[in-house]
Motif scaffolding. Sequence first.
Motif, short mmCIF file in Angstrom:
data_model
loop_
_atom_site.label_atom_id
_atom_site.label_comp_id
_atom_site.label_asym_id
_atom_site.label_seq_id
_atom_site.Cartn_x
_atom_site.Cartn_y
_atom_site.Cartn_z
N LEU A 122 24.44 1.49 99.37
CA LEU A 122 25.62 1.27 98.54
C LEU A 122 26.24 2.60 98.11
N ARG A 123 27.53 2.55 97.87
CA ARG A 123 28.26 3.71 97.37
C ARG A 123 29.01 3.32 96.09
N LEU A 124 29.50 4.30 95.36
CA LEU A 124 30.25 4.02 94.14
C LEU A 124 31.42 3.10 94.45
N GLY A 125 31.59 2.06 93.62
CA GLY A 125 32.66 1.12 93.81
C GLY A 125 32.28 -0.10 94.62
N ASP A 126 31.17 -0.04 95.37
CA ASP A 126 30.70 -1.21 96.11
C ASP A 126 30.22 -2.29 95.13
N THR A 127 30.14 -3.53 95.61
CA THR A 127 29.73 -4.64 94.76
C THR A 127 28.54 -5.37 95.36
N LEU A 128 27.83 -6.04 94.49
CA LEU A 128 26.76 -6.95 94.89
C LEU A 128 26.72 -8.10 93.90
N GLY A 129 25.88 -9.10 94.16
CA GLY A 129 25.80 -10.26 93.30
C GLY A 129 24.59 -10.19 92.37
N LEU A 130 24.79 -10.58 91.12
CA LEU A 130 23.70 -10.66 90.15
C LEU A 130 23.76 -12.00 89.44
N ARG A 131 22.60 -12.59 89.22
CA ARG A 131 22.52 -13.74 88.32
C ARG A 131 21.30 -13.60 87.43
N GLY A 132 21.44 -14.05 86.23
CA GLY A 132 20.40 -13.90 85.23
C GLY A 132 21.03 -13.52 83.90
N PRO A 133 20.29 -12.96 82.97
CA PRO A 133 18.89 -12.53 83.10
C PRO A 133 17.94 -13.71 82.99
N TYR A 134 16.78 -13.55 83.60
CA TYR A 134 15.77 -14.59 83.61
C TYR A 134 14.45 -14.03 83.08
N GLY A 135 13.56 -14.97 82.72
CA GLY A 135 12.19 -14.61 82.39
C GLY A 135 11.92 -14.35 80.92
N ARG A 136 10.62 -14.42 80.60
CA ARG A 136 10.16 -14.13 79.25
C ARG A 136 10.02 -12.62 79.09
N PRO A 137 10.62 -12.03 78.06
CA PRO A 137 10.60 -10.58 77.88
C PRO A 137 9.34 -10.10 77.17
N PHE A 138 9.26 -8.80 76.98
CA PHE A 138 8.23 -8.23 76.12
C PHE A 138 8.48 -8.65 74.68
N PRO A 139 7.43 -8.93 73.92
CA PRO A 139 7.59 -9.42 72.54
C PRO A 139 7.88 -8.28 71.58
N MET A 140 9.11 -7.80 71.60
CA MET A 140 9.46 -6.61 70.83
C MET A 140 9.24 -6.80 69.33
N GLU A 141 9.44 -8.00 68.83
CA GLU A 141 9.21 -8.24 67.40
C GLU A 141 7.73 -8.06 67.07
N GLN A 142 6.86 -8.54 67.94
CA GLN A 142 5.42 -8.40 67.71
C GLN A 142 4.96 -6.96 67.85
N LEU A 143 5.68 -6.18 68.64
CA LEU A 143 5.30 -4.78 68.86
C LEU A 143 5.77 -3.87 67.74
N ALA A 144 6.62 -4.36 66.87
CA ALA A 144 7.11 -3.54 65.76
C ALA A 144 5.94 -3.05 64.91
N GLY A 145 5.95 -1.75 64.60
CA GLY A 145 4.89 -1.15 63.81
C GLY A 145 3.69 -0.71 64.62
N GLN A 146 3.68 -1.00 65.93
CA GLN A 146 2.55 -0.66 66.78
C GLN A 146 2.73 0.71 67.44
N ASP A 147 1.59 1.39 67.69
CA ASP A 147 1.59 2.52 68.61
C ASP A 147 1.58 1.93 70.02
N LEU A 148 2.46 2.40 70.88
CA LEU A 148 2.59 1.81 72.22
C LEU A 148 2.16 2.81 73.28
N LEU A 149 1.25 2.36 74.13
CA LEU A 149 0.72 3.18 75.22
C LEU A 149 1.25 2.60 76.53
N PHE A 150 2.15 3.33 77.19
CA PHE A 150 2.73 2.90 78.46
C PHE A 150 1.94 3.53 79.60
N VAL A 151 1.41 2.71 80.49
CA VAL A 151 0.65 3.20 81.64
C VAL A 151 1.31 2.66 82.90
#
Length: 281
Positions: free
Chosen positions: A91-120
């Motif tokens: 693809l190049r700048l200005g080209d188009t593609l199709g998207l549908r969504g968003p789908y799925g259960r996300p990360f529980p950001m509310e539950q993660l509030a106040g936590q130290d987060l280790l990304f691996v």
Amino acid sequence: MPQTSIDIYLPQQARVEEIIVENSQISTFVLSFSDRAYNNGFRHRPGQFVLVSMPHCGEAPISISSPSTRPGTIHLSVRRAGTLTTAMHGLRLGDTLGLRGPYGRPFPMEQLAGQDLLFVAGGIGLAPLRGVLNTCLDQRERYGALTVLYGSRTPSDIAFQADLELWREKGVDCRLTVDATEAGWSGSVGLVTALLDTVPPELSRSTALLCGPPLMFRAVLGKLATMGFSDEQVLTTMERQMKCGVGICRHCHMDGKLACVDGPVFSLAELRKLKILELAE
């Protein structure tokens, strides 16, 4: 974004606004929807995905790698692998593609509030975690210490280098390792599990977020357990073949659950109940 008046199977056209080359195999595509009203109203949450389509190339699920706190564009970080992703890399700048969504259960950001987060993460596995981390930085007061452990095959394969540099400037503890060194590399060489020895967590307020190839995943799970992390303190995203994204086709069946609607984000405790033994061993 609510889908009440929109055909859930009808992709919305999105335009390529920017292409960020992360390494020889991974690029990040910055997209906006051609329908400005749709674009202005589009929202997602960290960990969700979209189904991407291009003519004659089929459709595939790709994690959103941009934060939920920065509407207006959507970032898709894509590794060249199959027919669709290879076409996307053309693809190049200005080209188009199709998207549908968003789908799925996300990360529980509310539950993660106040936590130290280790990304691996390993390789392209940093892409879905990138959206989580940038969301945390945009709401910095809500979260504790942020640590990134990232493994790549070689120094040349390290993706998201601009992000890593910016994260360091913002106080994120970023530690990198590679499987094989190259000239000029003075950093760690070895498995990402070795980096875990350098960051003893405060377990009473820590959560690990993990995404990477299966071999790395199994090794990290064992190490986290040795460190004292409970199954409830480990979150990950599951890759499965998805066709509809809304729980109808059941292609992403997982022992009574569907990755597209019950996931893709799961805790390790949930995976053990689902008997996903090849990941939980």
